[in-house]
Design an enzyme around this catalytic site. Sequence first.
Site: not given
Length: 329
Positions: A55, A156, A91, A53, A75, A116
């Site tokens: 970000w 990322k 999901d 958490g 998540d 990320d």
Amino acid sequence: MGRTSKDKRDVYYRLAKENGWRARSAFKLLQLDKEFQLFQGVTRAVDLCAAPGSWSQVLSQKIGGQGSGHVVAVDLQAMAPLPGVVQIQGDITQLSTAKEIIQHFKGCPADLVVCDGAPDVTGLHDVDEYMQAQLLLAALNIATHVLKPGGCFVAKIFRGRDVTLLYSQLQVFFSSVLCAKPRSSRNSSIEAFAVCQGYDPPEGFIPDLSKPLLDHSYDPDFNQLDGPTRIIVPFVTCGDLSSYDSDRSYPLDLEGGSEYKYTPPTQPPISPPYQEACTLKRKGQLAKEIRPQDCPISRVDTFPQPLAAPQCHTLLAPEMEDNEMSCSP
């Protein structure tokens, strides 16, 4: 290994705890924003693969603190609550997750989508790069459902030999694609971030989460889009030499700072997947079995050898290699 050893080896880990961030990755998003002004004019943001958490914390302070901002964190794992952040445990490859995000925004699309997330690395670079690329494409797919035209997408990436193909796929949907490396990201890591601005999908493109962009057999429409298959994008470093070096060890008493005092982590993970392994290691019960039939066959093994009974070698926790998982007591 004492509690302060990691504070010496990783200055951003230490600063994250002292500043109340849940993870050192918060500095990566802050440095990306300083370079690209990601939060300018943003009122609705989505954080994919959000746990633990950090970000979401940054988004909450930069966007939610304005009073009119809305942040949704997604998540698969449970995450401790954050003020000003709506959490969805779901999901990102499911259409229901995209619908729930839009529902929290009252039918309006998001201005910014960040991701990320990364898979558990195996040490096999080709496998790790492929898995990371598939995770990014899954994040891109859900972003096409929730992102407004002209919006921004940050995710990322692992800079492997096939990353140019990934750039070309991103450029199909965005007018500007850059590769950025924050100062807080270790130089020894192939990690970087794709900063995609100006969301502009191809004419006639209809997002479809039943085809999660993971392979050509899943989504022939996506793979038939016209355009170059490999491109080179600008590489941008975020932060100057005045910032801390993420690969360097620093003394506990930083120059110009207050006297060092150990700070515990802001928020430990909730039910992390490695929790059972950590418990077994603390009890000295973690073992790794190596059987001959599990090892790859070499060229020498193809020649006839005398038959021998299979053997099982057990390495107890104290005998494990340095690169095995380590868990603090």
